[in-house]
Design an enzyme around this catalytic site. Sequence first.
Site, PDB file in Angstrom:
ATOM      1  N   ILE A  12       0.830  -1.204   0.000  1.00  7.56           N
ATOM      2  CA  ILE A  12       0.000   0.000   0.000  1.00  7.56           C
ATOM      3  C   ILE A  12       0.870   1.263   0.000  1.00  7.56           C
ATOM      4  O   ILE A  12       0.616   2.219  -0.739  1.00  7.56           O
ATOM      5  CB  ILE A  12      -0.963   0.001   1.206  1.00  7.56           C
ATOM      6  CG1 ILE A  12      -1.819  -1.271   1.200  1.00  7.56           C
ATOM      7  CG2 ILE A  12      -1.855   1.231   1.184  1.00  7.56           C
ATOM      8  CD1 ILE A  12      -2.653  -1.479   2.458  1.00  7.56           C
ATOM      9  N   THR A 125      -6.229  -0.563  10.646  1.00  9.96           N
ATOM     10  CA  THR A 125      -7.032  -1.584   9.953  1.00  9.96           C
ATOM     11  C   THR A 125      -8.370  -1.805  10.646  1.00  9.96           C
ATOM     12  O   THR A 125      -8.488  -1.619  11.864  1.00  9.96           O
ATOM     13  CB  THR A 125      -6.237  -2.911   9.927  1.00  9.96           C
ATOM     14  OG1 THR A 125      -7.105  -3.980   9.563  1.00  9.96           O
ATOM     15  CG2 THR A 125      -5.642  -3.253  11.291  1.00  9.96           C
ATOM     16  N   ASP A 126      -9.355  -2.287   9.881  1.00 13.53           N
ATOM     17  CA  ASP A 126     -10.647  -2.639  10.474  1.00 13.53           C
ATOM     18  C   ASP A 126     -10.528  -3.825  11.427  1.00 13.53           C
ATOM     19  O   ASP A 126     -11.406  -4.052  12.253  1.00 13.53           O
ATOM     20  CB  ASP A 126     -11.690  -2.938   9.383  1.00 13.53           C
ATOM     21  CG  ASP A 126     -11.327  -4.095   8.459  1.00 13.53           C
ATOM     22  OD1 ASP A 126     -10.220  -4.651   8.583  1.00 13.53           O
ATOM     23  OD2 ASP A 126     -12.172  -4.445   7.606  1.00 13.53           O
ATOM     24  N   GLU A 127      -9.428  -4.579  11.325  1.00 14.55           N
ATOM     25  CA  GLU A 127      -9.300  -5.794  12.145  1.00 14.55           C
ATOM     26  C   GLU A 127      -9.202  -5.482  13.638  1.00 14.55           C
ATOM     27  O   GLU A 127      -9.386  -6.360  14.469  1.00 14.55           O
ATOM     28  CB  GLU A 127      -8.109  -6.629  11.672  1.00 14.55           C
ATOM     29  CG  GLU A 127      -8.262  -7.037  10.222  1.00 14.55           C
ATOM     30  CD  GLU A 127      -7.313  -8.133   9.783  1.00 14.55           C
ATOM     31  OE1 GLU A 127      -6.908  -8.943  10.625  1.00 14.55           O
ATOM     32  OE2 GLU A 127      -6.983  -8.161   8.585  1.00 14.55           O
ATOM     33  N   TYR A 149      -1.710 -10.000  15.202  1.00 13.78           N
ATOM     34  CA  TYR A 149      -1.599  -8.871  14.258  1.00 13.78           C
ATOM     35  C   TYR A 149      -2.544  -7.749  14.656  1.00 13.78           C
ATOM     36  O   TYR A 149      -2.130  -6.592  14.840  1.00 13.78           O
ATOM     37  CB  TYR A 149      -1.896  -9.327  12.827  1.00 13.78           C
ATOM     38  CG  TYR A 149      -2.194  -8.177  11.885  1.00 13.78           C
ATOM     39  CD1 TYR A 149      -1.205  -7.249  11.554  1.00 13.78           C
ATOM     40  CD2 TYR A 149      -3.472  -7.998  11.333  1.00 13.78           C
ATOM     41  CE1 TYR A 149      -1.479  -6.180  10.706  1.00 13.78           C
ATOM     42  CE2 TYR A 149      -3.749  -6.936  10.485  1.00 13.78           C
ATOM     43  CZ  TYR A 149      -2.756  -6.025  10.170  1.00 13.78           C
ATOM     44  OH  TYR A 149      -3.030  -4.966   9.345  1.00 13.78           O
ATOM     45  N   LYS A 153      -1.921  -3.917  16.084  1.00 13.47           N
ATOM     46  CA  LYS A 153      -2.405  -2.702  15.420  1.00 13.47           C
ATOM     47  C   LYS A 153      -3.290  -1.898  16.385  1.00 13.47           C
ATOM     48  O   LYS A 153      -3.233  -0.670  16.405  1.00 13.47           O
ATOM     49  CB  LYS A 153      -3.195  -3.053  14.154  1.00 13.47           C
ATOM     50  CG  LYS A 153      -2.372  -3.634  13.027  1.00 13.47           C
ATOM     51  CD  LYS A 153      -1.313  -2.692  12.465  1.00 13.47           C
ATOM     52  CE  LYS A 153      -1.897  -1.517  11.713  1.00 13.47           C
ATOM     53  NZ  LYS A 153      -0.826  -0.716  11.037  1.00 13.47           N
ATOM     54  N   PRO A 204      -5.673 -23.024  -1.203  1.00 12.13           N
ATOM     55  CA  PRO A 204      -6.235 -23.427   0.090  1.00 12.13           C
ATOM     56  C   PRO A 204      -7.296 -22.454   0.606  1.00 12.13           C
ATOM     57  O   PRO A 204      -7.023 -21.284   0.828  1.00 12.13           O
ATOM     58  CB  PRO A 204      -4.997 -23.376   1.009  1.00 12.13           C
ATOM     59  CG  PRO A 204      -4.137 -22.299   0.413  1.00 12.13           C
ATOM     60  CD  PRO A 204      -4.453 -22.214  -1.053  1.00 12.13           C
ATOM     61  N   ARG A 213     -15.262 -10.673   4.050  1.00 13.76           N
ATOM     62  CA  ARG A 213     -14.335  -9.539   4.069  1.00 13.76           C
ATOM     63  C   ARG A 213     -14.849  -8.474   3.111  1.00 13.76           C
ATOM     64  O   ARG A 213     -15.508  -8.781   2.116  1.00 13.76           O
ATOM     65  CB  ARG A 213     -12.923  -9.971   3.625  1.00 13.76           C
ATOM     66  CG  ARG A 213     -12.279 -11.019   4.535  1.00 13.76           C
ATOM     67  CD  ARG A 213     -11.965 -10.444   5.907  1.00 13.76           C
ATOM     68  NE  ARG A 213     -11.313 -11.376   6.817  1.00 13.76           N
ATOM     69  CZ  ARG A 213     -11.943 -12.136   7.713  1.00 13.76           C
ATOM     70  NH1 ARG A 213     -13.263 -12.117   7.802  1.00 13.76           N
ATOM     71  NH2 ARG A 213     -11.265 -12.918   8.538  1.00 13.76           N
TER      72      ARG A 213
HETATM   73  P1  NAD Z   1       3.139  -4.821   3.516  1.00 18.91           P
HETATM   74  O1  NAD Z   1       3.503  -5.973   4.401  1.00 18.91           O
HETATM   75  O2  NAD Z   1       2.972  -5.075   2.057  1.00 18.91           O
HETATM   76  O3  NAD Z   1       4.236  -3.679   3.662  1.00 18.91           O
HETATM   77  C1  NAD Z   1       4.761  -3.303   4.902  1.00 18.91           C
HETATM   78  C2  NAD Z   1       6.034  -2.503   4.641  1.00 18.91           C
HETATM   79  O4  NAD Z   1       6.545  -2.073   5.908  1.00 18.91           O
HETATM   80  C3  NAD Z   1       7.146  -3.322   3.968  1.00 18.91           C
HETATM   81  O5  NAD Z   1       7.737  -2.563   2.943  1.00 18.91           O
HETATM   82  C4  NAD Z   1       8.124  -3.600   5.091  1.00 18.91           C
HETATM   83  O6  NAD Z   1       9.469  -3.724   4.637  1.00 18.91           O
HETATM   84  C5  NAD Z   1       7.931  -2.380   5.972  1.00 18.91           C
HETATM   85  N1  NAD Z   1       8.261  -2.630   7.381  1.00 18.91           N
HETATM   86  C6  NAD Z   1       7.801  -3.627   8.177  1.00 18.91           C
HETATM   87  N2  NAD Z   1       8.330  -3.518   9.400  1.00 18.91           N
HETATM   88  C7  NAD Z   1       9.135  -2.411   9.391  1.00 18.91           C
HETATM   89  C8  NAD Z   1       9.933  -1.765  10.357  1.00 18.91           C
HETATM   90  N3  NAD Z   1      10.039  -2.245  11.599  1.00 18.91           N
HETATM   91  N4  NAD Z   1      10.597  -0.640  10.010  1.00 18.91           N
HETATM   92  C9  NAD Z   1      10.493  -0.136   8.741  1.00 18.91           C
HETATM   93  N5  NAD Z   1       9.750  -0.715   7.787  1.00 18.91           N
HETATM   94  C10 NAD Z   1       9.078  -1.850   8.104  1.00 18.91           C
HETATM   95  O7  NAD Z   1       1.826  -4.204   4.156  1.00 18.91           O
HETATM   96  P2  NAD Z   1       0.634  -3.431   3.458  1.00 18.91           P
HETATM   97  O8  NAD Z   1      -0.399  -4.406   3.055  1.00 18.91           O
HETATM   98  O9  NAD Z   1       1.190  -2.504   2.442  1.00 18.91           O
HETATM   99  O10 NAD Z   1       0.053  -2.604   4.693  1.00 18.91           O
HETATM  100  C11 NAD Z   1       0.499  -1.281   4.974  1.00 18.91           C
HETATM  101  C12 NAD Z   1      -0.254  -0.760   6.183  1.00 18.91           C
HETATM  102  O11 NAD Z   1      -1.648  -0.760   5.926  1.00 18.91           O
HETATM  103  C13 NAD Z   1      -0.039  -1.602   7.437  1.00 18.91           C
HETATM  104  O12 NAD Z   1       0.065  -0.739   8.533  1.00 18.91           O
HETATM  105  C14 NAD Z   1      -1.316  -2.438   7.532  1.00 18.91           C
HETATM  106  O13 NAD Z   1      -1.605  -2.766   8.864  1.00 18.91           O
HETATM  107  C15 NAD Z   1      -2.324  -1.475   6.954  1.00 18.91           C
HETATM  108  N6  NAD Z   1      -3.505  -2.097   6.332  1.00 18.91           N
HETATM  109  C16 NAD Z   1      -3.353  -3.061   5.373  1.00 18.91           C
HETATM  110  C17 NAD Z   1      -4.481  -3.609   4.773  1.00 18.91           C
HETATM  111  C18 NAD Z   1      -4.355  -4.655   3.678  1.00 18.91           C
HETATM  112  O14 NAD Z   1      -5.371  -5.202   3.233  1.00 18.91           O
HETATM  113  N7  NAD Z   1      -3.151  -4.972   3.186  1.00 18.91           N
HETATM  114  C19 NAD Z   1      -5.755  -3.186   5.154  1.00 18.91           C
HETATM  115  C20 NAD Z   1      -5.874  -2.199   6.126  1.00 18.91           C
HETATM  116  C21 NAD Z   1      -4.735  -1.652   6.706  1.00 18.91           C
END
Ligand code: NAD
Length: 327
Positions: A12, A125-127, A149, A153, A204, A213
């Site tokens: 994201i 997140t909504d979670e 997780y 959050k 799976p 979802r």
């Molecule tokens: P992702 O796992 O694809 O990316 C996470 C990024 O954070 C990676 O580039 C990773 O290298 C970096 N990272 C992780 N730990 C780190 C640290 N300690 N220091 C620096 N960088 C670090 O995740 P995503 O799906 O892009 O999600 C991004 C955000 O959005 C998260 O906070 C997640 O909780 C939130 N979110 C995701 C979703 C979804 O459906 N993917 C939905 C709602 C909210």
Amino acid sequence: MRVLVTGGAGFIGSHYVRTMLDGGYPGYESAGVTVLDALTYAGDRANLPAAHPRLRFVRGNVCDLPLLLSLLPGHDAVVHFAAESHVDRSLGDAAAFFRSNVVGTQTVLEAALVSGVGRVVHVSTDEVYGSIDQGSWTEDRPLAPNSPYSASKAGSDLAARSYWRTHGLDVRITRCSNNYGPYQHVEKMIPLFTTRLLAGLTVPLYGDGSHVREWLHVDDHCRAVQLVLDGGRAGEIYNIGSGNARTNRELAELLARLCGADASLIRRVADRKGHDRRYALDDGKIRRELGYAPRVPFERGLADTVAWYRRHTERWPHRVPVRAALD
Ligand code: NAD
């Protein structure tokens, strides 16, 4: 205007950064962007332009306070995406989640406070709300996270709230539903199912497949985050939803159709421990206050996402039969 984006090499965060660098956010066409990302297994430098006059990439950890304090001066805002994000992994290695998501967020907040950064958007997140059988969550619902997780959050959301209440730091929290789109790590459901189905492999499906979802295209999520950065209010929480709810079985069958695969490749497996049954957001607040509305129709967005993974065989986690890759 200069914005520091944590986690900007992930799914994201990188979409947000690419859009900002492409001039996709009005008023930020000339904004400088600093990406801070640890490049964990989930981050990929190749998700961002190799070089761009307005982009600075720093490999580093959000738990590293001295690093953040050295980077933040000169920035007007922080958009905090960095997190460990995969529920399944949190069942086996919860410590990494609490380190990055709780301690990491507190460190970002502390650094923003000390450095006098004017605004922080904390992406959540909504979670954090847990699971809901009927109806939908508004922002004032009590937090009831069920997985390590979502608990980590929820902890990060409370840290954000405390920095606003105690120190007056301008921090805004967003809580979004499930995202889909290009550049997502192949461990997540849609890329995993897509790449395996394209290769003619089984996929799976957890439990009875009736978990619900709400799916939102990553571009809509990022635009909502930008609306909150630009026009949101300090200390406020904004749900970001789509209203587009599907059971996991419906989604799997839709993906099979889009991949041209037989539905018999969908195989039931033991359910995930503590698996939330249903998520549903009431996002009326961001729609009313900031004019948010999702733009990407689900069927089109999903078809485009499948087409993207079909082209990007380098992302496939397994050996790909040549025919499937060329289909
Ligand atoms: P992702 O796992 O694809 O990316 C996470 C990024 O954070 C990676 O580039 C990773 O290298 C970096 N990272 C992780 N730990 C780190 C640290 N300690 N220091 C620096 N960088 C670090 O995740 P995503 O799906 O892009 O999600 C991004 C955000 O959005 C998260 O906070 C997640 O909780 C939130 N979110 C995701 C979703 C979804 O459906 N993917 C939905 C709602 C909210």
